[in-house]
Scaffold this motif. Structure first.
Motif, PDB file in Angstrom:
ATOM      1  N   ARG A  61       5.286   8.181   6.039  1.00  0.00           N
ATOM      2  CA  ARG A  61       3.953   7.523   5.974  1.00  0.00           C
ATOM      3  C   ARG A  61       2.945   8.643   6.656  1.00  0.00           C
ATOM      4  O   ARG A  61       1.837   8.752   6.107  1.00  0.00           O
ATOM      5  CB  ARG A  61       4.128   6.322   6.833  1.00  0.00           C
ATOM      6  CG  ARG A  61       2.455   5.584   7.149  1.00  0.00           C
ATOM      7  CD  ARG A  61       2.421   4.737   8.083  1.00  0.00           C
ATOM      8  NE  ARG A  61       2.814   5.387   9.413  1.00  0.00           N
ATOM      9  CZ  ARG A  61       2.873   4.718  10.589  1.00  0.00           C
ATOM     10  NH1 ARG A  61       2.790   3.493  10.858  1.00  0.00           N
ATOM     11  NH2 ARG A  61       2.854   5.648  11.910  1.00  0.00           N
ATOM     12  N   LEU A  81       6.386   3.967   4.403  1.00  0.00           N
ATOM     13  CA  LEU A  81       7.000   3.570   5.714  1.00  0.00           C
ATOM     14  C   LEU A  81       8.246   2.635   5.571  1.00  0.00           C
ATOM     15  O   LEU A  81       9.440   2.852   6.104  1.00  0.00           O
ATOM     16  CB  LEU A  81       5.990   2.886   6.466  1.00  0.00           C
ATOM     17  CG  LEU A  81       6.448   2.096   7.772  1.00  0.00           C
ATOM     18  CD1 LEU A  81       6.852   3.310   8.726  1.00  0.00           C
ATOM     19  CD2 LEU A  81       5.506   1.176   8.456  1.00  0.00           C
ATOM     20  N   SER A 110       0.890  -1.239   0.119  1.00  0.00           N
ATOM     21  CA  SER A 110      -0.011   0.084   0.204  1.00  0.00           C
ATOM     22  C   SER A 110       0.845   1.178   0.057  1.00  0.00           C
ATOM     23  O   SER A 110       1.967   1.125   0.348  1.00  0.00           O
ATOM     24  CB  SER A 110      -0.902   0.015   1.011  1.00  0.00           C
ATOM     25  OG  SER A 110      -0.144   0.456   2.440  1.00  0.00           O
ATOM     26  N   LEU A 111       0.169   2.382  -0.320  1.00  0.00           N
ATOM     27  CA  LEU A 111       0.971   3.539  -0.302  1.00  0.00           C
ATOM     28  C   LEU A 111       1.584   4.010   1.180  1.00  0.00           C
ATOM     29  O   LEU A 111       2.968   4.300   1.160  1.00  0.00           O
ATOM     30  CB  LEU A 111       0.016   4.861  -0.415  1.00  0.00           C
ATOM     31  CG  LEU A 111      -0.567   4.873  -2.158  1.00  0.00           C
ATOM     32  CD1 LEU A 111      -1.665   5.977  -2.377  1.00  0.00           C
ATOM     33  CD2 LEU A 111       0.502   4.986  -2.907  1.00  0.00           C
ATOM     34  N   ALA A 112       0.705   3.757   1.889  1.00  0.00           N
ATOM     35  CA  ALA A 112       1.316   3.858   3.580  1.00  0.00           C
ATOM     36  C   ALA A 112       2.414   2.995   3.758  1.00  0.00           C
ATOM     37  O   ALA A 112       3.418   3.451   4.440  1.00  0.00           O
ATOM     38  CB  ALA A 112       0.116   3.814   4.504  1.00  0.00           C
ATOM     39  N   LEU A 145       2.121  11.526   4.395  1.00  0.00           N
ATOM     40  CA  LEU A 145       1.372  10.977   3.555  1.00  0.00           C
ATOM     41  C   LEU A 145      -0.083  10.839   3.892  1.00  0.00           C
ATOM     42  O   LEU A 145      -1.187  11.301   3.315  1.00  0.00           O
ATOM     43  CB  LEU A 145       1.749   9.382   2.819  1.00  0.00           C
ATOM     44  CG  LEU A 145       0.849   8.812   1.972  1.00  0.00           C
ATOM     45  CD1 LEU A 145       1.248   8.973   0.579  1.00  0.00           C
ATOM     46  CD2 LEU A 145       0.894   7.147   2.411  1.00  0.00           C
ATOM     47  N   MET A 146      -0.318  10.269   5.172  1.00  0.00           N
ATOM     48  CA  MET A 146      -1.658  10.218   5.677  1.00  0.00           C
ATOM     49  C   MET A 146      -2.227  11.344   5.905  1.00  0.00           C
ATOM     50  O   MET A 146      -3.319  11.601   5.630  1.00  0.00           O
ATOM     51  CB  MET A 146      -1.589   9.339   6.971  1.00  0.00           C
ATOM     52  CG  MET A 146      -1.179   7.888   6.904  1.00  0.00           C
ATOM     53  SD  MET A 146      -2.436   6.859   6.206  1.00  0.00           S
ATOM     54  CE  MET A 146      -3.698   6.827   7.669  1.00  0.00           C
TER      55      MET A 146
END
Lengths: 450, 450
Positions: B208, B79, B73-75, B211-212
């Motif tokens: 991360r 990370l 995933s993007l997250a 991004l979130m």
């Protein structure tokens, strides 16, 4: 002193069999309360937003989103359910540190318990262990840490969820030390966010990051082995006046959870004695609001600092306005979620009532104490002195009141029958071999039953 | 002053067309360096551990894990790749604040660029915008924030990734303000973790969480609108001496990225002038180590504070030991990842050499300055005064040296041909319509080609 190691040993040593009966009861009560306030907020717009982002990222369907039909990853469940439980500002509080332990511990613990089908005994033990460690670390840095502007539920809460999950995963001493280090390294959250969606998010973030810390420690990940006592470790960085002695004080003999305060009102806990006082006068003297010329409130100075908003414009801001809390207490005789909607905050009657409230800080009063004086147009002065707010350890909600609070929150989400089954399951949790059953009951669209 | 709003306007206003050519070149160089050091660490055990935990949680296959065959995933990509880029302590540095901006910005930006198939121009613009905001916020709280014990790459880095992703997602002014608020609220990381896996993890966490923050802001999530300037906002909480004026200083006219320092050595940046000095004496006088009786080093006081470990026992600790750095510079004439393995740290020859090093703090020296004196058994004293370390803006690595560093790191992970294609793509990034191609090239097991 090796505080981190001692805490790891305490976590290892804690056994369900050794826990006093009333301590277990407190954990059960906090679980009832936590699930109720989470269900009540389960369809809040901010929960939709979080879910949307988490669904964009995706994840294995491991744990239930409370009040919803979907399962998400352990991390997302901890994040979303943690956020949810703090949305209404209606969840329980450790008054001595202003920490909301349930909101940070239960979401992580329940996710792991559901995924690994753990027993009720394991859950209760993990929660109590997390509660005791989290609040003691909180004690070591409170009040300076909080006063400086840190959101203590977000920062210290990360330890609580890490401890509970690490306990559930049965980590050994060395891994426990690492889990504590990885957790403390992620501690975050600012009080500047109060009155915004980031406040409840901080509870969710703490739940998720503590969970991550325990999972990483299990995988062999390392951090500092002295997160609590290092000269630049968490405690000393969190507060220049950190008192590390408090971390071990009474550990295993006395239980902080005995002071857990369950909120009767859906707003900042420091407003509660004021609300109690006004409702008492309202009921005793049959006030409706129109006859009231002015309300004078004397409270601990922290009350104005935390809830000093004179003119809230949203429901969320209303929760942090002692003026709004006093106004709805007078007019509605209640301070439930319906008193803290965007609409209710803007109605004419409460705006007028708010303008009649004056607040006087008095450092001689306790945080859960208030003196309320109501002046009527006919010249009467009515006074009420609340020594301890409802919900505090001196004046706890009864189990019946707690169940009523739960049902009021769960109504519209769960059927009455399902609410009853949930309550029965929780009051009898120590005999339950698989808490996955509990998760099934809090899912809105049933995808399984037992 | 509405610093947060001004920063949001800067983010909105920044256009590729307005960026000076040399600034774009600096961004390209940092991308080459970042990918190289990430590839070099892509099979570190700590990356395996992170991947294992992320795979337990699962996620949509959106973005490539560098040097690996999988998409996560993007997250998780932000990370893991963020962590990876900082594992070797070999990534670039903004020396004035000790921030490692690439490690926090590129991982988040590349993940989003890959998933949404964005252009090279968009990526470069987003990175530069994030770099300028991150380092300026860093300036406003440095050095007190860092001195207190905060890992500034972990804390302030959260802003940089949020800015870059928010720019890529084309958020409007109001959402940008919210993204900054949500980012700052999550800022975390302790210097107590230096020498452990949590140090690189903090870079990944910042990537991360930024991004979130941007994804949440896009979804409508809210935080404080005054994260930078509020009395208890990020800056004032991060440092009691916060100088907010620095946030806007030269913004849009001067570029912090012009000072970006690319490391020639795989260890704490403050050890570099010492290494330079010893290697210079070694090469000039043909030293092999046996003839050396003692090494005296004069350096800025921060050097001992950050890298004062006398007897490192792991490679990771060796990176934070000025003694070990001096020893391998003398014996090996290098300070590359091979000098910082667990094995190399424990060999007899470097242990003996370390014991001959003494370090003297001198506040009159700059952080990238050192005076090295080597005393030989034959009575000779050799001295070298390094004014600015290699890699600093006064003494930058050439493109050729940078490419050699890249290839040394990528060797064994990517074929030579693939390395060349990557370099060509980056040097010509502004003409590339889809940076997904770059992601394909850094995947170890090719699952696609162009």
């Amino acid at each position: 002193m090796d505080f981190t190691g001692k805490i790891a040993e305490f976590i290892r040593a804690t056994r369900f069999e050794d826990l006093p009966e009333d301590v277990i009861k407190h954990a059960q009560r906090s679980l009832v309360d936590w699930l109720g306030v989470s269900l009540g907020a389960s369809h809040d717009p901010s929960v939709d937003m979080l879910l949307r982002v988490c669904n964009t990222l995706g994840g294995n369907p491991q744990a239930t989103v409370i009040g919803r039909g979907s399962k998400v990853s352990l991390a997302h469940a901890a994040l979303i359910n943690g956020h949810m439980s703090h949305v209404l500002d209606f969840d329980d509080t450790h008054l001595d540190t202003m920490i909301h332990p349930s909101a940070t511990i239960w979401p992580a613990a329940l996710a792991v318990g559901e995924e690994y089908r753990l027993s009720g005994k394991a859950m209760l033990t993990a929660f109590i262990t997390g509660y005791e460690v989290e609040t003691r670390i909180g004690r070591s840095v409170y009040p300076d840490h909080y006063d400086a502007g840190w959101h203590i539920t977000g920062t210290v809460g990360t330890f609580g969820s890490a401890v509970a999950v690490a306990k559930l995963l049965r980590l050994d001493r060395e891994r426990l030390v690492q889990a504590l280090g990885i957790a403390g390294n992620q501690a975050a959250g600012l009080r500047e966010m109060f009155g915004t969606m980031c406040k409840p998010f901080n509870a969710g973030r703490a739940a998720r990051d503590g969970l991550m810390a325990a999972l990483l420690a299990r995988a062999g990940f390392t951090g500092s082995g002295q997160i609590l006592e290092a000269p630049k470790g968490f405690c000393n960085l969190a507060s220049p006046k950190a008192d590390l002695g408090k971390i071990l004080e009474g550990l295993g003999r006395e239980f902080e959870i005995r002071t857990n305060a369950i909120k009767p009102y859906a707003c900042g806990v420091v407003t509660h004695p004021t609300i109690d006082g006004i409702i008492a006068l309202r009921n005793t003297h049959g006030l409706s609001g129109h006859e009231v010329k002015a309300i004078q409130v004397q409270v601990h100075p922290l009350v104005l600092e935390l809830t000093g908003r004179k003119e809230p414009t949203t429901g969320l801001e209303g929760k942090f306005s002692i003026y709004h809390c006093a106004a709805v207490a007078l007019i509605d005789g209640e301070a439930l979620p319906t008193q803290f909607t965007d609409g209710r905050v803007c109605t004419e009657d409460v705006r007028v009532a708010r303008s009649r409230v004056t607040v006087h800080p008095d450092p001689n009063l306790a945080k859960d104490e208030a003196v309320v004086t109501v002046m009527l147009y006919n010249g009467d002065r009515l006074t009420s002195h609340i020594q301890h707010a409802r919900g505090s350890k001196e004046h706890p909600l009864t189990d019946d009141e707690l169940e009523k609070k739960f049902s009021a929150q769960a109504a519209g989400i769960l059927t009455h029958e399902r609410q009853q089954r949930l309550l029965e399951l929780i009051w009898d949790l120590e005999t339950e071999p698989d808490v996955g059953k509990l998760a099934i009951l809090v899912a809105c669209s049933p995808y399984g039953s037992f």
